[in-house]
Each structure stands twice: as structure tokens, then as C-alpha cells.
Motif scaffolding. Sequence first.
Motif, mmCIF file in Angstrom:
data_model
loop_
_atom_site.group_PDB
_atom_site.id
_atom_site.type_symbol
_atom_site.label_atom_id
_atom_site.label_comp_id
_atom_site.label_asym_id
_atom_site.label_seq_id
_atom_site.Cartn_x
_atom_site.Cartn_y
_atom_site.Cartn_z
ATOM 1 N N LEU A 115 0.810 -1.224 0.000
ATOM 2 C CA LEU A 115 0.000 0.000 0.000
ATOM 3 C C LEU A 115 0.843 1.274 0.000
ATOM 4 O O LEU A 115 0.297 2.372 -0.062
ATOM 5 N N GLY A 116 2.157 1.137 0.105
ATOM 6 C CA GLY A 116 3.020 2.311 0.161
ATOM 7 C C GLY A 116 2.884 3.075 1.465
ATOM 8 O O GLY A 116 3.024 4.295 1.488
ATOM 9 N N LEU A 117 2.615 2.359 2.555
ATOM 10 C CA LEU A 117 2.458 2.986 3.867
ATOM 11 C C LEU A 117 3.578 2.541 4.796
ATOM 12 O O LEU A 117 4.181 1.493 4.601
ATOM 13 N N ALA A 118 3.818 3.323 5.820
ATOM 14 C CA ALA A 118 4.773 2.943 6.862
ATOM 15 C C ALA A 118 4.027 2.197 7.962
ATOM 16 O O ALA A 118 2.845 2.439 8.194
ATOM 17 N N VAL A 119 4.727 1.297 8.635
ATOM 18 C CA VAL A 119 4.177 0.657 9.824
ATOM 19 C C VAL A 119 4.483 1.573 11.000
ATOM 20 O O VAL A 119 5.643 1.885 11.259
ATOM 21 N N GLU A 120 3.432 2.027 11.683
ATOM 22 C CA GLU A 120 3.593 2.884 12.859
ATOM 23 C C GLU A 120 3.660 1.992 14.095
ATOM 24 O O GLU A 120 2.688 1.331 14.444
ATOM 25 N N SER A 121 4.803 1.975 14.749
ATOM 26 C CA SER A 121 4.984 1.185 15.964
ATOM 27 C C SER A 121 4.425 1.981 17.144
ATOM 28 O O SER A 121 4.879 3.096 17.413
ATOM 29 N N VAL A 122 3.419 1.402 17.825
ATOM 30 C CA VAL A 122 2.789 2.115 18.942
ATOM 31 C C VAL A 122 2.748 1.224 20.177
ATOM 32 O O VAL A 122 2.331 0.072 20.118
ATOM 33 N N ASP A 123 3.186 1.770 21.285
ATOM 34 C CA ASP A 123 3.233 1.025 22.536
ATOM 35 C C ASP A 123 1.851 0.587 23.007
ATOM 36 O O ASP A 123 1.726 -0.422 23.709
ATOM 37 N N GLU A 124 0.804 1.308 22.649
ATOM 38 C CA GLU A 124 -0.548 0.970 23.075
ATOM 39 C C GLU A 124 -0.983 -0.415 22.610
ATOM 40 O O GLU A 124 -1.904 -1.001 23.166
ATOM 41 N N LEU A 125 -0.330 -0.958 21.581
ATOM 42 C CA LEU A 125 -0.695 -2.272 21.057
ATOM 43 C C LEU A 125 0.228 -3.384 21.553
ATOM 44 O O LEU A 125 0.060 -4.544 21.191
ATOM 45 N N ALA A 126 1.196 -3.052 22.413
ATOM 46 C CA ALA A 126 2.135 -4.043 22.944
ATOM 47 C C ALA A 126 1.453 -4.936 23.978
ATOM 48 O O ALA A 126 0.432 -4.569 24.562
ATOM 49 N N GLU A 127 2.029 -6.104 24.177
ATOM 50 C CA GLU A 127 1.507 -7.023 25.185
ATOM 51 C C GLU A 127 1.370 -6.298 26.521
ATOM 52 O O GLU A 127 2.211 -5.480 26.888
ATOM 53 N N GLY A 128 0.282 -6.594 27.233
ATOM 54 C CA GLY A 128 0.065 -5.997 28.546
ATOM 55 C C GLY A 128 -0.515 -4.596 28.525
ATOM 56 O O GLY A 128 -0.669 -3.977 29.566
ATOM 57 N N HIS A 129 -0.834 -4.075 27.347
ATOM 58 C CA HIS A 129 -1.343 -2.710 27.234
ATOM 59 C C HIS A 129 -2.798 -2.667 26.756
ATOM 60 O O HIS A 129 -3.189 -1.775 26.007
ATOM 61 N N GLY A 130 -3.588 -3.645 27.198
ATOM 62 C CA GLY A 130 -4.974 -3.734 26.748
ATOM 63 C C GLY A 130 -5.794 -2.482 26.992
ATOM 64 O O GLY A 130 -6.531 -2.026 26.122
ATOM 65 N N VAL A 131 -5.669 -1.898 28.184
ATOM 66 C CA VAL A 131 -6.433 -0.691 28.513
ATOM 67 C C VAL A 131 -6.054 0.436 27.555
ATOM 68 O O VAL A 131 -6.923 1.161 27.057
ATOM 69 N N ASP A 132 -4.770 0.564 27.275
ATOM 70 C CA ASP A 132 -4.299 1.599 26.356
ATOM 71 C C ASP A 132 -4.822 1.341 24.941
ATOM 72 O O ASP A 132 -5.194 2.275 24.229
ATOM 73 N N ALA A 133 -4.857 0.079 24.538
ATOM 74 C CA ALA A 133 -5.350 -0.274 23.201
ATOM 75 C C ALA A 133 -6.834 0.027 23.074
ATOM 76 O O ALA A 133 -7.282 0.512 22.025
ATOM 77 N N VAL A 134 -7.601 -0.235 24.115
ATOM 78 C CA VAL A 134 -9.039 0.079 24.094
ATOM 79 C C VAL A 134 -9.233 1.577 23.891
ATOM 80 O O VAL A 134 -10.066 2.005 23.083
ATOM 81 N N ARG A 135 -8.453 2.383 24.597
ATOM 82 C CA ARG A 135 -8.541 3.844 24.422
ATOM 83 C C ARG A 135 -8.156 4.238 22.996
ATOM 84 O O ARG A 135 -8.795 5.087 22.378
ATOM 85 N N LEU A 136 -7.108 3.616 22.462
ATOM 86 C CA LEU A 136 -6.668 3.913 21.102
ATOM 87 C C LEU A 136 -7.780 3.616 20.100
ATOM 88 O O LEU A 136 -8.088 4.443 19.238
#
Length: 133
Positions: A38-59
Motif C-alpha cells: 500500500l506504500g504505507l509505513a508501519v507505525e509502531s505504537v506502545d498501546e498495542l504491545a503485550e500488557g497494554h490492553g487498557v491503552d489499546a481500548v482507548r486507542l
Amino acid sequence: MVRARELVLVLTEYRPQRILSSPYVRCCATVQPLAESLGLAVESVDELAEGHGVDAVRLVATMAGESAVLCTHGDVATEILEALVPDPKDPARKALRLQKGEVWVVQSNGSQPAIVQHLRRLSSSGQGPAEGA
């Protein structure tokens, strides 16, 4: 990384504008072929890391209206599922539980994101993803 190549075929049709991933190498590698196609960059975000479920829900809640692919881990996906299907007795909770390599399509229905499609692993017969409830 056969599944990563399969995801390119399945997810390209959704025309994502962003690809967000857990910073873990395996997640980034899973979505890299899609990003390249798709010609896009992969954005690495801590909110999606293991143990960050609450942060991922907010994201997920803040991404209403965006067309994006998010790649995360089982524990985080479970917390997202529990937020999107809050009633533990709802049969959808069990039916929508992700297995490795499966995908949800999440859309905003009003102010709340909801799982609208469950793309299961491609079958060995090559017939494509099965859509779940």
C-alpha cells in the motif's frame, strides 16, 4: 510468513490509510508486506504491545472514522473484545474470540466502535476467509 501475504489479499480491499502495530518484531513483520503493497509505513505504537490492553481500548475508541489496520497480541485483543462486547454472557464474546492470524473489521456505529466482521484464517482449500457474526 504465508499468513502475512494472505493478509495483503484480504486487507487491501479495505483501503487502510494507516497501519499501526505493536513494537514487537513479530507484529511488525506480520503487517510489513501489507504496508509495502500500500506504500504505507508501519507505525509502531506502545498501546498495542503485550500488557497494554487498557491503552489499546482507548486507542481504538479515538480512531473512529479512520481506516486503519492494527496488529496486536492475544491478551490485548481479548481486552478490546471485552470492551466492545461488555456483557460476559453475550454469546458474541465466544464467537468473536480471535485465533492467531484472524482479523476483526471494526467500525464506529454512532459513538461506539463495534466488530462488524470476523475474518477467520483462510481454509486449506483456498476458498478465502469465512465471515463470522
